[in-house]
Design a protein around this motif. Structure first.
Motif, PDB file in Angstrom:
ATOM      1  N   VAL A  34       0.965  -1.177   0.044  1.00  0.00           N
ATOM      2  CA  VAL A  34      -0.014   0.032  -0.162  1.00  0.00           C
ATOM      3  C   VAL A  34       0.648   1.241  -0.200  1.00  0.00           C
ATOM      4  CG1 VAL A  34      -1.548   1.521   1.316  1.00  0.00           C
ATOM      5  CG2 VAL A  34      -1.866  -0.977   1.025  1.00  0.00           C
ATOM      6  N   LYS A  35       1.940   1.256   0.656  1.00  0.00           N
ATOM      7  CA  LYS A  35       2.893   2.709   0.957  1.00  0.00           C
ATOM      8  C   LYS A  35       3.492   2.733  -0.382  1.00  0.00           C
ATOM      9  CE  LYS A  35       3.546   1.500   5.746  1.00  0.00           C
ATOM     10  NZ  LYS A  35       4.776   0.971   6.640  1.00  0.00           N
ATOM     11  N   SER A  36       3.884   1.390  -1.127  1.00  0.00           N
ATOM     12  CA  SER A  36       4.605   1.639  -2.358  1.00  0.00           C
ATOM     13  C   SER A  36       3.609   2.285  -3.488  1.00  0.00           C
ATOM     14  CB  SER A  36       5.198   0.172  -2.686  1.00  0.00           C
ATOM     15  OG  SER A  36       6.396  -0.220  -1.980  1.00  0.00           O
ATOM     16  N   GLU A  37       2.530   1.554  -3.398  1.00  0.00           N
ATOM     17  CA  GLU A  37       1.628   2.316  -4.431  1.00  0.00           C
ATOM     18  C   GLU A  37       1.309   3.681  -4.102  1.00  0.00           C
ATOM     19  OE1 GLU A  37      -0.926   2.256  -7.673  1.00  0.00           O
ATOM     20  OE2 GLU A  37       0.694   0.736  -7.247  1.00  0.00           O
ATOM     21  N   LEU A  38       1.016   3.945  -2.973  1.00  0.00           N
ATOM     22  CA  LEU A  38       0.974   5.390  -2.676  1.00  0.00           C
ATOM     23  C   LEU A  38       2.033   6.430  -3.092  1.00  0.00           C
ATOM     24  CD1 LEU A  38      -0.874   7.661  -1.407  1.00  0.00           C
ATOM     25  CD2 LEU A  38       0.165   7.180   0.804  1.00  0.00           C
ATOM     26  N   LEU A  39       3.269   5.827  -2.746  1.00  0.00           N
ATOM     27  CA  LEU A  39       4.407   6.693  -3.391  1.00  0.00           C
ATOM     28  C   LEU A  39       4.473   6.725  -4.827  1.00  0.00           C
ATOM     29  CD1 LEU A  39       7.003   5.162  -0.880  1.00  0.00           C
ATOM     30  CD2 LEU A  39       5.792   7.549  -0.914  1.00  0.00           C
ATOM     31  N   VAL A  40       4.197   5.789  -5.640  1.00  0.00           N
ATOM     32  CA  VAL A  40       4.000   5.706  -6.761  1.00  0.00           C
ATOM     33  C   VAL A  40       3.186   6.673  -7.788  1.00  0.00           C
ATOM     34  CG1 VAL A  40       3.460   4.259  -8.980  1.00  0.00           C
ATOM     35  CG2 VAL A  40       5.123   3.443  -7.347  1.00  0.00           C
ATOM     36  N   GLN A  41       1.924   6.804  -6.842  1.00  0.00           N
ATOM     37  CA  GLN A  41       0.861   7.598  -7.390  1.00  0.00           C
ATOM     38  C   GLN A  41       0.963   8.820  -7.249  1.00  0.00           C
ATOM     39  OE1 GLN A  41      -1.783   6.682  -9.117  1.00  0.00           O
ATOM     40  NE2 GLN A  41      -1.304   4.571  -9.430  1.00  0.00           N
ATOM     41  N   MET A  42       1.803   9.106  -5.889  1.00  0.00           N
ATOM     42  CA  MET A  42       2.111  10.762  -5.636  1.00  0.00           C
ATOM     43  C   MET A  42       3.159  10.997  -6.712  1.00  0.00           C
ATOM     44  SD  MET A  42       1.981  10.870  -1.609  1.00  0.00           S
ATOM     45  CE  MET A  42       2.467  12.742  -1.855  1.00  0.00           C
ATOM     46  N   ASP A  43       4.101  10.175  -7.013  1.00  0.00           N
ATOM     47  CA  ASP A  43       5.009  10.607  -8.298  1.00  0.00           C
ATOM     48  C   ASP A  43       4.365  10.889  -9.617  1.00  0.00           C
ATOM     49  OD1 ASP A  43       7.367  10.371  -6.686  1.00  0.00           O
ATOM     50  OD2 ASP A  43       7.769   8.230  -7.162  1.00  0.00           O
ATOM     51  N   GLY A  44       3.371  10.036  -9.876  1.00  0.00           N
ATOM     52  CA  GLY A  44       2.707  10.161 -11.025  1.00  0.00           C
ATOM     53  C   GLY A  44       1.796  11.643 -11.100  1.00  0.00           C
ATOM     54  N   LEU A  45       1.320  12.224  -9.852  1.00  0.00           N
ATOM     55  CA  LEU A  45       0.695  13.419  -9.987  1.00  0.00           C
ATOM     56  C   LEU A  45       1.380  14.385 -10.437  1.00  0.00           C
ATOM     57  CD1 LEU A  45      -1.149  13.066  -6.338  1.00  0.00           C
ATOM     58  CD2 LEU A  45      -2.282  12.868  -8.663  1.00  0.00           C
ATOM     59  N   GLY A  46       2.480  14.544 -10.308  1.00  0.00           N
ATOM     60  CA  GLY A  46       3.091  15.854 -10.499  1.00  0.00           C
ATOM     61  C   GLY A  46       3.425  16.065 -11.896  1.00  0.00           C
TER      62      GLY A  46
END
Length: 194
Positions: A34-46
């Motif tokens: 879950v943490k890894s997915e959240l980090l990946v998604q946050m990278d994609g937002l920018g």
């Protein structure tokens, strides 16, 4: 979904419970994913778009910033410490918490706010809730359930008084210590943003 409705804001409360430091022995594999997915998604937002109208902002809150995973902390660009309420802030919180409560004309919110120095917003809400129930508690003390049911609503809807607040203050303690505040300030000195 947030990208579709952009510009939008994603608010995550208690982010430390979702993204505490990775790699501990007690960490479950599902939690790590879950943490890894959240980090990946946050990278994609920018990097999703350069259009200002399609911005997705992530806003997170925590009472334990030192427990946040380092990789997430780096992605949360602005780290802001919100201190305990000032005298003026405490007065405003009292007024908000008591807006639907009858108040005795002798109730001095300024004096109560001074007594609440060092209390958090949640602490102040708890004190107000407790104080607003004091007169009713005194009225029904020692009565049996059937006697309480026979009381008229007007008998229970009494204004909150200064005495009620002093009694509530004696029962409701602060939840933030001076040591806690020093810990927040030290964390902000190291990791905070201006």
């Amino acid at each position: 979904m947030a990208r579709f409705y952009a510009p939008s804001t994603i608010f995550i409360d208690e982010i430390d419970s979702l993204c505490s430091r990775r790699g501990s022995d007690s960490e479950h594999e599902a939690s790590r994913r879950v943490k890894s997915e959240l980090l990946v998604q946050m990278d994609g937002l920018g990097s999703a778009t350069d259009e200002p109208s399609k911005v997705v902002m992530v806003l997170a809150a925590t009472n334990f910033p030192w427990d946040i995973d380092e990789a997430l902390r780096r992605r949360l660009e602005k780290r802001i410490y919100i201190p305990l309420p000032t005298q003026e802030g405490r007065e405003a919180l009292l007024a908000i918490s008591l807006r639907d409560v009858r108040r005795d004309e002798s109730l001095d919110l300024r004096h109560v706010a001074k007594r609440l120095d060092g209390y958090s917003g949640a602490d102040i809400t708890n004190v107000c809730r407790d104080a607003s129930m004091m007169s009713m508690r005194r009225k029904i003390a020692g009565l049996k359930p059937e006697q309480i049911k026979q009381l008229a609503k007007e008998e229970l809807d009494l204004p909150v008084t200064m005495e009620d607040f002093m009694e509530a203050l004696a029962k409701c303690n602060k939840s933030v210590s001076k040591g806690d505040i020093q810990k927040y300030l030290a964390w902000m000195a190291e990791f905070g943003s201006s």
